[in-house]
Design an enzyme around this catalytic site. Structure first.
Site, short mmCIF file in Angstrom:
data_model
loop_
_atom_site.label_atom_id
_atom_site.label_comp_id
_atom_site.label_asym_id
_atom_site.label_seq_id
_atom_site.Cartn_x
_atom_site.Cartn_y
_atom_site.Cartn_z
N TRP A 79 21.95 3.36 0.18
CA TRP A 79 22.10 1.91 0.03
C TRP A 79 22.40 1.53 -1.39
O TRP A 79 23.23 0.64 -1.64
CB TRP A 79 20.91 1.18 0.63
CG TRP A 79 20.88 1.39 2.11
CD1 TRP A 79 20.01 2.14 2.83
CD2 TRP A 79 21.86 0.91 3.06
NE1 TRP A 79 20.37 2.15 4.15
CE2 TRP A 79 21.49 1.40 4.32
CE3 TRP A 79 23.01 0.12 2.96
CZ2 TRP A 79 22.24 1.12 5.48
CZ3 TRP A 79 23.74 -0.17 4.11
CH2 TRP A 79 23.36 0.33 5.34
N LYS A 138 14.53 -5.81 9.61
CA LYS A 138 13.47 -4.80 9.67
C LYS A 138 12.11 -5.51 9.73
O LYS A 138 11.48 -5.56 10.77
CB LYS A 138 13.56 -3.85 8.48
CG LYS A 138 14.82 -2.98 8.54
CD LYS A 138 15.59 -3.11 7.30
CE LYS A 138 16.87 -2.34 7.17
NZ LYS A 138 17.47 -1.62 8.22
N ASP A 177 16.99 -4.62 -3.97
CA ASP A 177 17.28 -4.64 -2.55
C ASP A 177 16.00 -4.17 -1.85
O ASP A 177 15.66 -2.99 -1.92
CB ASP A 177 18.46 -3.70 -2.25
CG ASP A 177 18.69 -3.51 -0.75
OD1 ASP A 177 18.00 -4.17 0.06
OD2 ASP A 177 19.58 -2.69 -0.40
#
Ligand code: PMP
Length: 359
Positions: free
Chosen positions: A102, A195, A171
């Site tokens: 990511w 999530k 993030d």
């Protein structure tokens, strides 16, 4: 009703009570005669929901008035692009820490906009650790420093965060609200909601208000944070359904006792799985022990055939979504806030049995 144990990395398991409330309210929202999805985003009812969502989140995370809280479309990936567009100004550079898949995607987007210094890269150990904070060397006058607090695919996390002179941006897609953090250490935090915060397609952004002013006029209005701030998240029609579920999830989180209580519970859940992984060489946990994620637990078995067998037999036993990300293989158990302890007990019992039969 047959709810299985859902180990998916995202979209992921949501609290059952939240789903049931949404189901009850789906067709006729609080006697209004219509669904929330059919209502104006500027009406009284949605206004109360979006305000409560923001207030709940500020309470849970300890977010002061110095920060804006925004619900933006496009998930975390859109933030990978919006951050450099707003903050990586001509003549400046940004520092990025590369801890895996990511962070790599965030770097790729930033490089299109301007100069990027990757000040640490975990490639040498296959992205199984985060940097020693004392050894990090930041670029003088960097526009910002970016990191990914929890790498969902690798299954690693920053146990602590660096202190930086430049604005620190994280993030937190896969560990937001899972552990207590000091928001004031960050200039910006963002997360795709799917999530710990609700349905997919929405990013929750916490941004120090002064930073929004930096955006150059060459950036399209829609991609400027400041466009979304005066009437928070109502510049365009927001994903009203995602905001509503987010509101219910933050209600639920408060009922659980807040982030500290959820963290304690998350640590217990993760420890139970790591205990099994550490008990026998049959299991090959991936992450460097100091960097083990409590949200995404990754491990390998001796062969890929055995991994396939594990995933298939687990699914047959009602333990779904344990296959590792397609880019790295192996096995991954994602156990977000709403994942129940009974599911952990079921997984560890299954693992012990599987090791006995296949070891
Ligand atoms: N960052 C992290 C850490 C993620 O786990 C994900 C999605 N799994 C993303 C970013 C991308 O999020 P989205 O799909 O919402 O754009």
């Amino acid at each position: 009703m047959n709810r299985i144990y859902n180990f998916s990395s995202g979209p992921a398991v949501l609290p059952l009570t939240v789903l049931e409330q949404a189901q009850r309210e789906l067709v006729d929202f609080e006697g209004s005669g219509m669904s929330l999805m059919e209502m104006s985003h500027r009406g009284k009812i949605f206004d109360a929901i979006i305000k409560a969502a923001e207030t709940n989140f500020r309470t849970l995370m300890g977010i002061s008035d110095d920060y804006a809280v925004l619900f933006l479309p496009g998930g975390a990936s859109q933030q990978f692009a919006m951050i450099p567009l707003n903050l990586l100004l001509p003549g400046t550079s940004a520092d990025y820490i590369n801890t895996g898949s990511w962070a790599t995607k965030a770097i790729k987007e930033a490089k299109i906009v301007g100069d990027v210094n990757v000040i640490w890269d975990g490639k040498a150990d296959n992205y199984m650790s985060t940097p020693d904070l004392a050894g990090l060397r930041f670029t003088a006058n960097a526009a910002y420093v970016h990191l990914c607090s929890n790498e969902t695919i690798g299954g690693i996390r920053f146990p602590e965060f660096p202190k930086t002179d430049a604005p620190l941006i994280a993030d937190m897609s896969s560990d937001i609200m899972s552990r207590v953090i000091d928001v004031n250490q960050f200039a910006m935090i963002y997360a795709g909601a799917q999530k710990n915060l609700g349905p997919s397609g929405m990013a929750v952004v916490v941004l120090r208000k002064d930073l929004a002013e930096r955006c150059p006029d060459t950036v399209n209005y829609f991609f400027r944070y400041k466009t979304h701030m005066p009437e928070p998240s109502l510049y365009n029609t927001p994903n009203t359904w995602a905001v509503y579920i987010f509101k219910l999830i933050t209600d639920w989180a408060i009922e659980q006792g807040g982030v500290a209580a959820i963290q304690k519970w998350n640590e217990e859940k993760a420890a139970a799985v790591y205990r099994v992984l550490d008990a026998s060489p049959f299991w090959k946990p991936c992450a460097n022990p100091a960097n083990r994620s409590i949200m995404n637990i990754t491990w390998r078995l001796e062969t890929e055939e055995l991994e396939k067998k594990f995933v298939a037999e687990a699914a047959a036993a009602g333990l779904d979504g344990l296959k590792g990300h397609r880019s790295v293989g192996g096995i991954r158990a994602s156990i977000y806030n709403a994942f129940p302890m009974e599911g952990i007990t079921a997984l560890t019992a299954f693992m012990e049995d599987f090791a006995k039969k296949n070891g």
